[in-house]
Scaffold this active site. Structure first.
Site, mmCIF file in Angstrom:
data_model
loop_
_atom_site.group_PDB
_atom_site.id
_atom_site.type_symbol
_atom_site.label_atom_id
_atom_site.label_comp_id
_atom_site.label_asym_id
_atom_site.label_seq_id
_atom_site.Cartn_x
_atom_site.Cartn_y
_atom_site.Cartn_z
ATOM 1 N N ARG A 35 1.067 -1.356 0.195
ATOM 2 C CA ARG A 35 -0.111 0.009 0.040
ATOM 3 C C ARG A 35 0.871 1.077 0.083
ATOM 4 O O ARG A 35 1.886 1.335 0.759
ATOM 5 C CB ARG A 35 -0.790 0.109 1.107
ATOM 6 C CG ARG A 35 -1.970 -1.160 1.217
ATOM 7 C CD ARG A 35 -3.319 -1.100 2.279
ATOM 8 N NE ARG A 35 -3.878 -2.372 2.275
ATOM 9 C CZ ARG A 35 -4.711 -2.863 1.330
ATOM 10 N NH1 ARG A 35 -4.971 -2.013 0.236
ATOM 11 N NH2 ARG A 35 -5.246 -3.810 1.552
ATOM 12 N N ASP A 36 0.501 2.125 -0.783
ATOM 13 C CA ASP A 36 1.262 3.589 -0.972
ATOM 14 C C ASP A 36 1.070 4.165 0.381
ATOM 15 O O ASP A 36 -0.141 4.009 1.198
ATOM 16 C CB ASP A 36 0.576 4.289 -2.007
ATOM 17 C CG ASP A 36 1.420 5.552 -2.559
ATOM 18 O OD1 ASP A 36 1.859 5.491 -3.603
ATOM 19 O OD2 ASP A 36 1.789 6.490 -1.435
ATOM 20 N N ASN A 93 4.196 6.367 -13.859
ATOM 21 C CA ASN A 93 4.878 7.768 -14.096
ATOM 22 C C ASN A 93 6.326 7.382 -14.410
ATOM 23 O O ASN A 93 6.829 6.423 -14.111
ATOM 24 C CB ASN A 93 4.962 8.321 -12.623
ATOM 25 C CG ASN A 93 3.342 9.048 -12.377
ATOM 26 O OD1 ASN A 93 2.693 9.119 -13.188
ATOM 27 N ND2 ASN A 93 3.125 8.912 -11.078
ATOM 28 N N GLU A 101 8.949 9.844 -8.536
ATOM 29 C CA GLU A 101 9.574 10.267 -7.277
ATOM 30 C C GLU A 101 10.518 8.977 -7.280
ATOM 31 O O GLU A 101 11.787 9.480 -6.599
ATOM 32 C CB GLU A 101 8.677 10.295 -6.395
ATOM 33 C CG GLU A 101 7.584 11.688 -6.387
ATOM 34 C CD GLU A 101 6.670 11.715 -5.329
ATOM 35 O OE1 GLU A 101 6.677 10.878 -4.460
ATOM 36 O OE2 GLU A 101 5.658 12.539 -5.683
ATOM 37 N N HIS A 106 7.392 1.284 -10.831
ATOM 38 C CA HIS A 106 6.106 0.713 -10.213
ATOM 39 C C HIS A 106 4.930 1.258 -10.786
ATOM 40 O O HIS A 106 5.225 2.302 -11.542
ATOM 41 C CB HIS A 106 6.163 1.419 -8.745
ATOM 42 C CG HIS A 106 6.460 2.980 -8.744
ATOM 43 N ND1 HIS A 106 7.781 3.306 -8.552
ATOM 44 C CD2 HIS A 106 5.380 3.698 -8.369
ATOM 45 C CE1 HIS A 106 7.613 4.601 -8.857
ATOM 46 N NE2 HIS A 106 6.379 5.045 -8.412
ATOM 47 N N MET A 107 3.835 0.490 -10.640
ATOM 48 C CA MET A 107 2.642 0.698 -11.279
ATOM 49 C C MET A 107 1.712 0.957 -9.959
ATOM 50 O O MET A 107 1.604 0.172 -9.233
ATOM 51 C CB MET A 107 2.055 -0.588 -11.999
ATOM 52 C CG MET A 107 0.799 -0.319 -12.803
ATOM 53 S SD MET A 107 0.744 -1.534 -13.928
ATOM 54 C CE MET A 107 0.707 -3.132 -13.106
ATOM 55 N N HIS A 108 0.926 2.152 -10.200
ATOM 56 C CA HIS A 108 0.050 2.354 -9.092
ATOM 57 C C HIS A 108 -1.291 1.776 -9.552
ATOM 58 O O HIS A 108 -1.851 1.936 -10.633
ATOM 59 C CB HIS A 108 -0.409 3.901 -9.100
ATOM 60 C CG HIS A 108 1.049 4.795 -8.733
ATOM 61 N ND1 HIS A 108 1.221 5.321 -7.532
ATOM 62 C CD2 HIS A 108 2.206 5.196 -9.492
ATOM 63 C CE1 HIS A 108 2.303 6.116 -7.417
ATOM 64 N NE2 HIS A 108 2.925 5.948 -8.527
HETATM 65 P P1 DGP Z 1 5.710 8.011 -8.249
HETATM 66 O O1 DGP Z 1 5.498 9.390 -8.095
HETATM 67 O O2 DGP Z 1 4.966 7.398 -9.329
HETATM 68 O O3 DGP Z 1 7.328 7.902 -8.320
HETATM 69 O O4 DGP Z 1 5.185 7.112 -6.821
HETATM 70 C C1 DGP Z 1 5.958 7.155 -5.555
HETATM 71 C C2 DGP Z 1 4.985 6.890 -4.615
HETATM 72 O O5 DGP Z 1 5.738 5.950 -3.544
HETATM 73 C C3 DGP Z 1 4.158 7.821 -4.154
HETATM 74 O O6 DGP Z 1 2.788 7.861 -4.081
HETATM 75 C C4 DGP Z 1 4.531 7.572 -2.231
HETATM 76 C C5 DGP Z 1 4.981 6.239 -2.486
HETATM 77 N N1 DGP Z 1 5.840 5.850 -1.369
HETATM 78 C C6 DGP Z 1 7.219 6.814 -1.389
HETATM 79 N N2 DGP Z 1 7.942 6.269 -0.425
HETATM 80 C C7 DGP Z 1 7.309 5.124 0.346
HETATM 81 C C8 DGP Z 1 7.631 4.510 1.402
HETATM 82 O O7 DGP Z 1 8.442 4.263 2.062
HETATM 83 N N3 DGP Z 1 6.614 3.245 1.605
HETATM 84 C C9 DGP Z 1 5.475 3.284 0.738
HETATM 85 N N4 DGP Z 1 4.327 2.440 1.105
HETATM 86 N N5 DGP Z 1 5.245 4.139 -0.186
HETATM 87 C C10 DGP Z 1 6.009 5.024 -0.522
#
Ligand code: DGP
Length: 121
Positions: A35-36, A93, A101, A106-108
């Protein structure tokens, strides 16, 4: 093969290796899903290949099995999360303009409410 200590290693590598906690919802030899930690929807899961591919722009034909598997896992998770029938969105992204970021592909998987237009104009 572990990516630990390589320049490509990211926070997602640490989650995959169990070095930092995450709410992991699926894991096999190829893919980990968790989970994000900054969810944008009631269901917001990240699907990550266990081996680092920095961005979707870096993929090669050799990555096709893992990329296809990610789609199948996403579909099964959408079912188990109860969002398959109403529908959901998958987002990848890429790099600066794509808003990436974390440089571990990764795929959301997003759903659980109407998600609105694909992009803000
Ligand atoms: P992107 O912008 O597509 O690279 O999305 C990165 C996502 O990763 C963002 O929605 C927040 C998530 N994220 C960043 N660091 C962590 C973490 O340490 N744990 C979890 N569960 N999610 C994270």
């Amino acid at each position: 093969m572990s990516d630990e200590g390589t320049p490509k290693d990211t926070i997602f590598g640490k989650i995959i290796r169990g070095e930092i906690p995450a709410d992991i919802v699926f894991r096999d030899d190829t893919v980990t899903a968790f989970r994000d930690n900054s969810p944008r929807a009631p269901v917001h899961i990240l699907l990550v290949p266990n081996h680092v591919i920095p961005t979707i722009a870096d993929v090669t034909e050799a990555d096709e099995p893992v990329l296809g598997h990610m789609m199948t896992v996403a579909a099964r998770l959408a079912e188990s999360e109860g969002i398959a029938e109403d529908g959901f969105r998958l987002i990848v992204n890429c790099r600066d303009h794509g808003g990436q970021e974390v440089y571990h592909l990764h795929m959301h998987l997003l759903g659980g409410r109407p998600l609105g237009p694909m992009l803000v104009r």
